[in-house]
Design a protein around this motif. Structure first.
Motif, PDB file in Angstrom:
ATOM      1  N   ASN A   1      46.822  51.795  43.013  1.00 45.26           N
ATOM      2  CA  ASN A   1      47.480  51.131  44.150  1.00 45.26           C
ATOM      3  C   ASN A   1      46.454  50.458  45.051  1.00 45.26           C
ATOM      4  O   ASN A   1      46.650  49.329  45.503  1.00 45.26           O
ATOM      5  CB  ASN A   1      48.315  52.133  44.956  1.00 45.26           C
ATOM      6  CG  ASN A   1      49.544  52.578  44.202  1.00 45.26           C
ATOM      7  OD1 ASN A   1      50.035  51.878  43.334  1.00 45.26           O
ATOM      8  ND2 ASN A   1      50.054  53.753  44.532  1.00 45.26           N
TER       9      ASN A   1
ATOM     10  N   HIS B   1      45.226  47.369  43.453  1.00 40.20           N
ATOM     11  CA  HIS B   1      46.236  46.319  43.543  1.00 40.20           C
ATOM     12  C   HIS B   1      46.213  45.680  44.936  1.00 40.20           C
ATOM     13  O   HIS B   1      46.244  44.450  45.070  1.00 40.20           O
ATOM     14  CB  HIS B   1      47.617  46.895  43.228  1.00 40.20           C
ATOM     15  CG  HIS B   1      48.721  45.899  43.297  1.00 40.20           C
ATOM     16  ND1 HIS B   1      48.853  44.880  42.382  1.00 40.20           N
ATOM     17  CD2 HIS B   1      49.734  45.752  44.189  1.00 40.20           C
ATOM     18  CE1 HIS B   1      49.893  44.144  42.709  1.00 40.20           C
ATOM     19  NE2 HIS B   1      50.455  44.655  43.797  1.00 40.20           N
ATOM     20  N   LYS B   2      46.141  46.524  45.971  1.00 40.95           N
ATOM     21  CA  LYS B   2      46.075  46.012  47.344  1.00 40.95           C
ATOM     22  C   LYS B   2      44.806  45.191  47.549  1.00 40.95           C
ATOM     23  O   LYS B   2      44.836  44.130  48.195  1.00 40.95           O
ATOM     24  CB  LYS B   2      46.118  47.166  48.350  1.00 40.95           C
ATOM     25  CG  LYS B   2      47.475  47.830  48.448  1.00 40.95           C
ATOM     26  CD  LYS B   2      47.417  49.022  49.386  1.00 40.95           C
ATOM     27  CE  LYS B   2      48.731  49.783  49.377  1.00 40.95           C
ATOM     28  NZ  LYS B   2      48.655  51.019  50.160  1.00 40.95           N
TER      29      LYS B   2
END
Length: 155
Positions: free
Chosen positions: A96, A99-100
């Protein structure tokens, strides 16, 4: 004849006594050997019983060690499972975050693109300003040295 019969009976009795004595001696000898064998068998059985008791104790200890070992292995596998769960959650969180970060890098690329456009515009504006200032310099120079206007041949 009486004497012959007596001698025969004595000889027969002697042979019979010798035979019976030999039989009794051999039987006594055999009984002694048999008694020694039974005694040795008794010692062997006692020794075997001691060995069996020792072996039973060793088997009991081995069984306890196996139970303890299985418990420790179970605890170790439980810890491995917990660690794998933590690691899986950490990897998901890391995915995550990556991805950010990718989104932020894309935004940063857009910002750099805009900044490059602004810098190009600014560079163009500075070029125009430089041209304007060049003309202004000439005009300022004209007004600060009026003699140049009145007497251009002195230049």
């Amino acid at each position: 004849m009486n004497t012959i019969i007596k001698i025969g009976i004595i000889l027969g009795g002697g042979v019979g006594a010798y035979g019976m004595g030999s039989f009794m001696y051999n039987m006594g000898h055999d009984m002694t050997n048999m008694t020694k064998s039974v005694g040795q068998m008794t010692q062997d059985v006692h020794s075997m019983a001691r060995n069996m008791n020792g072996m039973a104790g060793n088997m009991m200890q081995m069984a306890q060690s196996m139970v303890e070992g299985q418990k420790k292995m179970g605890d170790d596998f439980s810890n491995v499972a917990k660690d794998m769960n933590v690691m899986t959650r950490s990897m998901a969180s890391m995915g995550n975050d990556m991805h950010k970060m990718g989104g932020q890098i894309a935004q940063m690329n857009d910002n750099i693109k805009n900044m490059n456009g602004s810098m190009a515009q600014m560079s163009n504006d500075m070029s125009i300003m430089n041209g304007s200032m060049s003309g202004m310099r000439y005009d300022i120079n004209k007004f600060t040295k009026p003699e140049n206007i009145m007497m251009p041949w002195l230049r």
